[in-house]
Design an enzyme around this catalytic site. Structure first.
Site, mmCIF file in Angstrom:
data_model
loop_
_atom_site.group_PDB
_atom_site.id
_atom_site.type_symbol
_atom_site.label_atom_id
_atom_site.label_comp_id
_atom_site.label_asym_id
_atom_site.label_seq_id
_atom_site.Cartn_x
_atom_site.Cartn_y
_atom_site.Cartn_z
ATOM 1 N N HIS A 83 -9.656 -5.258 -3.341
ATOM 2 C CA HIS A 83 -8.501 -5.656 -2.514
ATOM 3 C C HIS A 83 -8.566 -5.816 -1.105
ATOM 4 C CE1 HIS A 83 -9.734 -1.228 -2.629
ATOM 5 N NE2 HIS A 83 -8.919 -1.065 -1.268
ATOM 6 N N HIS A 135 -6.755 -5.983 2.551
ATOM 7 C CA HIS A 135 -5.754 -5.265 3.131
ATOM 8 C C HIS A 135 -4.862 -6.454 3.990
ATOM 9 C CE1 HIS A 135 -6.494 -0.810 2.490
ATOM 10 N NE2 HIS A 135 -7.655 -1.317 2.249
ATOM 11 N N ASP A 180 0.875 -1.193 -0.170
ATOM 12 C CA ASP A 180 -0.141 0.061 0.052
ATOM 13 C C ASP A 180 0.903 1.222 0.048
ATOM 14 O OD1 ASP A 180 -3.384 0.653 1.334
ATOM 15 O OD2 ASP A 180 -1.886 1.989 1.095
ATOM 16 N N ILE A 181 0.737 2.256 -0.841
ATOM 17 C CA ILE A 181 1.370 3.245 -0.975
ATOM 18 C C ILE A 181 1.221 4.113 0.353
ATOM 19 C CG2 ILE A 181 -0.318 4.816 -1.989
ATOM 20 C CD1 ILE A 181 3.438 3.968 -3.373
HETATM 21 P P1 5GP Z 1 -9.746 1.391 0.322
HETATM 22 O O1 5GP Z 1 -10.293 1.391 -0.988
HETATM 23 O O2 5GP Z 1 -9.641 -0.115 0.787
HETATM 24 O O3 5GP Z 1 -10.691 2.313 1.511
HETATM 25 O O4 5GP Z 1 -8.421 2.078 0.451
HETATM 26 C C1 5GP Z 1 -7.765 1.917 -0.997
HETATM 27 C C2 5GP Z 1 -6.055 1.720 -0.553
HETATM 28 O O5 5GP Z 1 -5.304 1.831 -1.604
HETATM 29 C C3 5GP Z 1 -5.525 2.750 0.468
HETATM 30 O O6 5GP Z 1 -5.132 2.141 1.633
HETATM 31 C C4 5GP Z 1 -4.618 3.474 -0.245
HETATM 32 O O7 5GP Z 1 -3.411 4.079 0.373
HETATM 33 C C5 5GP Z 1 -4.194 2.564 -1.297
HETATM 34 N N1 5GP Z 1 -3.854 3.083 -2.620
HETATM 35 C C6 5GP Z 1 -4.342 3.912 -3.343
HETATM 36 N N2 5GP Z 1 -3.907 4.395 -4.438
HETATM 37 C C7 5GP Z 1 -2.821 3.709 -4.649
HETATM 38 C C8 5GP Z 1 -1.660 3.245 -5.692
HETATM 39 O O8 5GP Z 1 -1.729 4.035 -6.674
HETATM 40 N N3 5GP Z 1 -0.737 2.589 -5.192
HETATM 41 C C9 5GP Z 1 -0.759 1.891 -4.386
HETATM 42 N N4 5GP Z 1 0.321 0.939 -3.770
HETATM 43 N N5 5GP Z 1 -1.749 1.792 -3.160
HETATM 44 C C10 5GP Z 1 -2.712 2.850 -3.486
#
Ligand code: 5GP
Length: 130
Positions: free
Chosen positions: A93, A95, A29-30
């Protein structure tokens, strides 16, 4: 529309890759909650995890299990926490987060910042246990 994760799958956007097979990808995660915070995705773009067909759902979880086992060997922690939120990126995704206590899974916590070098090092190190 192509999700940011589909662009990662296509190699259009870089990632710190942890593991990959024909159907699934794991990468850091970035914006991590903890060192070694990993996202596990199916390469096929489906927004909501419970819309995945049964076979993809099962295989995704088995792939995530193998990644979590590798993470536990690579990172000093109590266990690997697992959660699905998916409110930000419309591409399924999981986590996987190294945790020591329940509050380590709190997404309201301040995110940590690691250098590119550290991120690459962690991704490579976890990969050695895959
Ligand atoms: P969620 O959709 O589960 O609420 O969060 C999306 C997750 O994806 C977040 O933790 C965010 O930091 C991560 N994320 C968003 N864009 C990118 C990206 O371009 N690259 C990576 N590696 N992670 C990402």
């Amino acid at each position: 529309m192509e999700s940011i994760f589909s662009k990662i799958v296509a190699g259009q956007i870089p990632c710190y890759k942890v593991a990959e097979n024909d159907s699934f990808l794991a990468f850091l995660d970035i914006n991590p909650l903890a060192k070694g915070h990993v996202l596990v995705i199916p390469k096929v773009q489906v927004d909501y995890i419970f819309d995945l067909d049964d076979e993809t759902f099962i295989q995704l979880n088995l792939f995530a299990k193998s990644v979590a086992i590798a993470m536990k060997k690579a990172i000093t922690c109590n266990r690997i926490g697992v959660t699905v939120i998916g409110l930000e990126v419309p591409h399924t995704h999981i986590h996987l987060i190294p945790i020591n206590e329940v509050n380590d899974m709190n997404f309201s916590n301040k995110k940590i910042t690691l250098s590119n070098h550290e991120m690459q090092k962690i991704a490579n190190y976890i990969n050695t246990f895959i």
